[in-house]
Write a protein that holds these residues in place. Sequence first.
Motif, PDB file in Angstrom:
ATOM      1  N   UNK A 176       1.031  -1.052  -0.041  1.00  0.00           N
ATOM      2  CA  UNK A 176       0.016   0.075  -0.053  1.00  0.00           C
ATOM      3  C   UNK A 176       0.751   1.501  -0.001  1.00  0.00           C
ATOM      4  N   UNK A 177       0.344   2.316  -0.442  1.00  0.00           N
ATOM      5  CA  UNK A 177       0.872   3.621  -0.369  1.00  0.00           C
ATOM      6  C   UNK A 177       1.638   4.117  -1.321  1.00  0.00           C
ATOM      7  N   UNK A 178       2.535   5.261  -1.303  1.00  0.00           N
ATOM      8  CA  UNK A 178       3.097   5.867  -2.500  1.00  0.00           C
ATOM      9  C   UNK A 178       4.151   5.219  -2.917  1.00  0.00           C
ATOM     10  N   UNK A 179       4.825   4.155  -2.113  1.00  0.00           N
ATOM     11  CA  UNK A 179       6.002   3.493  -2.654  1.00  0.00           C
ATOM     12  C   UNK A 179       5.603   2.124  -2.913  1.00  0.00           C
ATOM     13  N   UNK A 180       4.413   1.683  -3.123  1.00  0.00           N
ATOM     14  CA  UNK A 180       3.908   0.545  -3.669  1.00  0.00           C
ATOM     15  C   UNK A 180       4.308   0.498  -5.188  1.00  0.00           C
ATOM     16  N   UNK A 181       4.817  -0.696  -5.672  1.00  0.00           N
ATOM     17  CA  UNK A 181       5.246  -0.615  -6.839  1.00  0.00           C
ATOM     18  C   UNK A 181       4.573  -1.465  -7.999  1.00  0.00           C
ATOM     19  N   UNK A 182       4.518  -1.406  -9.264  1.00  0.00           N
ATOM     20  CA  UNK A 182       4.080  -2.141 -10.328  1.00  0.00           C
ATOM     21  C   UNK A 182       5.106  -2.179 -11.392  1.00  0.00           C
ATOM     22  N   UNK A 183       4.972  -3.456 -12.158  1.00  0.00           N
ATOM     23  CA  UNK A 183       5.858  -3.778 -13.102  1.00  0.00           C
ATOM     24  C   UNK A 183       5.165  -3.404 -14.614  1.00  0.00           C
ATOM     25  N   UNK A 269      11.816  -3.287 -19.167  1.00  0.00           N
ATOM     26  CA  UNK A 269      10.606  -3.543 -18.276  1.00  0.00           C
ATOM     27  C   UNK A 269      11.091  -2.930 -16.989  1.00  0.00           C
ATOM     28  N   UNK A 270      10.451  -2.613 -16.111  1.00  0.00           N
ATOM     29  CA  UNK A 270      10.855  -1.997 -14.792  1.00  0.00           C
ATOM     30  C   UNK A 270       9.827  -1.730 -13.897  1.00  0.00           C
ATOM     31  N   UNK A 271       9.960  -1.540 -12.457  1.00  0.00           N
ATOM     32  CA  UNK A 271       9.058  -1.478 -11.571  1.00  0.00           C
ATOM     33  C   UNK A 271       9.022   0.211 -11.503  1.00  0.00           C
ATOM     34  N   UNK A 272       7.754   0.508 -11.166  1.00  0.00           N
ATOM     35  CA  UNK A 272       7.507   2.006 -10.857  1.00  0.00           C
ATOM     36  C   UNK A 272       6.657   2.221  -9.794  1.00  0.00           C
ATOM     37  N   UNK A 273       6.821   3.348  -8.942  1.00  0.00           N
ATOM     38  CA  UNK A 273       6.231   3.351  -7.607  1.00  0.00           C
ATOM     39  C   UNK A 273       4.833   4.098  -7.775  1.00  0.00           C
ATOM     40  N   UNK A 274       3.878   4.059  -7.026  1.00  0.00           N
ATOM     41  CA  UNK A 274       2.435   4.838  -7.211  1.00  0.00           C
ATOM     42  C   UNK A 274       2.888   6.370  -7.470  1.00  0.00           C
ATOM     43  N   UNK A 275       3.976   6.776  -6.788  1.00  0.00           N
ATOM     44  CA  UNK A 275       4.084   8.120  -6.637  1.00  0.00           C
ATOM     45  C   UNK A 275       4.684   8.576  -8.148  1.00  0.00           C
ATOM     46  N   UNK A 309      -6.892   1.008 -11.407  1.00  0.00           N
ATOM     47  CA  UNK A 309      -7.499   0.291 -10.445  1.00  0.00           C
ATOM     48  C   UNK A 309      -6.232   0.032  -9.263  1.00  0.00           C
ATOM     49  N   UNK A 310      -5.406  -0.066  -9.723  1.00  0.00           N
ATOM     50  CA  UNK A 310      -4.089  -0.519  -8.584  1.00  0.00           C
ATOM     51  C   UNK A 310      -3.695   0.967  -8.051  1.00  0.00           C
ATOM     52  N   UNK A 311      -3.851   1.946  -8.758  1.00  0.00           N
ATOM     53  CA  UNK A 311      -3.368   3.206  -8.206  1.00  0.00           C
ATOM     54  C   UNK A 311      -4.496   3.975  -7.168  1.00  0.00           C
ATOM     55  N   UNK A 312      -5.602   4.126  -7.598  1.00  0.00           N
ATOM     56  CA  UNK A 312      -6.660   4.786  -7.091  1.00  0.00           C
ATOM     57  C   UNK A 312      -7.016   4.615  -5.680  1.00  0.00           C
ATOM     58  N   UNK A 313      -6.556   3.507  -4.962  1.00  0.00           N
ATOM     59  CA  UNK A 313      -6.681   3.327  -3.565  1.00  0.00           C
ATOM     60  C   UNK A 313      -5.889   4.341  -2.755  1.00  0.00           C
ATOM     61  N   UNK A 314      -4.834   4.649  -3.119  1.00  0.00           N
ATOM     62  CA  UNK A 314      -3.936   5.503  -2.707  1.00  0.00           C
ATOM     63  C   UNK A 314      -4.168   7.101  -3.213  1.00  0.00           C
ATOM     64  N   UNK A 315      -4.447   7.207  -4.414  1.00  0.00           N
ATOM     65  CA  UNK A 315      -4.842   8.448  -4.631  1.00  0.00           C
ATOM     66  C   UNK A 315      -5.845   9.195  -4.186  1.00  0.00           C
ATOM     67  N   UNK A 316      -7.083   8.407  -4.304  1.00  0.00           N
ATOM     68  CA  UNK A 316      -8.269   8.783  -3.513  1.00  0.00           C
ATOM     69  C   UNK A 316      -8.470   8.662  -1.917  1.00  0.00           C
ATOM     70  N   UNK A 317      -7.290   8.497  -1.223  1.00  0.00           N
ATOM     71  CA  UNK A 317      -7.457   8.372   0.150  1.00  0.00           C
ATOM     72  C   UNK A 317      -7.318   9.797   0.731  1.00  0.00           C
ATOM     73  N   UNK A 318      -8.108  10.086   1.859  1.00  0.00           N
ATOM     74  CA  UNK A 318      -8.107  11.494   2.338  1.00  0.00           C
ATOM     75  C   UNK A 318      -6.521  12.022   2.638  1.00  0.00           C
ATOM     76  N   UNK A 319      -6.351  13.169   2.201  1.00  0.00           N
ATOM     77  CA  UNK A 319      -5.129  13.832   2.479  1.00  0.00           C
ATOM     78  C   UNK A 319      -4.000  13.464   1.645  1.00  0.00           C
TER      79      UNK A 319
END
Length: 319
Positions: A176-183, A269-275, A309-319
């Motif tokens: 979870x959070x901004x440092x979670x990554x996707x490939x 190919x590389x891993x990217x953070x949510x940020x 779908x993967x990103x929005x759980x973090x972006x839509x969180x309050x604050x």
Amino acid sequence: MSGETAPPLARSTLDRAAHHRTDPTWLAEAWLRGRVLVLDSGAGGRTLVRTGVTPPPLVLLGAGDLPAGSEAGAMFLGVEEDGTPMFAVDVSLPTLPGTRAVGLRDVGHLLSDRDAGLFTTALALQNWHLRHLYSSATGTPTEMDEAGWSRIDRNGDRIWPRTDPAMIVLVHDGVDGPQGRCLLGNNAAWPGTPGERRFSCLAGYVEPGESAEAAVLREVQEEVGVGVDKITYVGSQAWPFPGSLMLGFLATADPEHPVRLDPTEIAYARWFTRQEIGAALAGRTVNVGGGARLVLPPASSIALFLIHRWLDGWLDAPG
């Protein structure tokens, strides 16, 4: 696209009314009172939308606005909620004031639910016809039949539209959070643009005798050498370029596992953070090396839907 509950090309309001496809009397009458979407295969399957309107509506014509004989190649798409029959034809786009020619990739995500369904269905059907002008069994010419929903050869052998199933997966680390990554990967077949490098979800066709989930495991292993688990189905949409059904998944993997590319399939190919993904979606530059910035998939694709779908759980969180 944040907050969307369905992939952009999975939307439709049309009743396909398949029982009318073999009723020539009804179809002849319906053609005269129906509305027609013009798709020009010579222009890559483009159609017309009205300018200066949001969302941009498709231009629908009446039978009297089309070249004589257009009804012979008409594809019956279905019936609107108010009973209006809807057709599509493959003819040259007319020149009409206040319109512009567009492709489905360009505007699919911007269209209303009705128009997205019309354009997607018509383009998928048109592309199938263009690829089946001859019988695969005998090599003899085929002709359109059943209001565009089959083709038949001179021996009476009939073929029906087919869709190629393909899987597409957003691989992530489950954090979870901004440092979670996707490939994400850059396909070796994609044309390059100076200063840009497009990355997207990993995808591939489902092979004969294979489940969609097994295809996820195989394709990710083949393309980037990474094993995945917790495979979760998210949704699907047609991708008529030329005739796929994209089955969308999320899956988890260990980002510490070495990425080993199949260079015939994946160039990078590389891993990217949510940020990083959030920054790219906001229009900020994310450097991916070699002087190139990150470019994400087009808004009409299910790939971007999965990324959201993967990103929005973090972006839509309050604050």
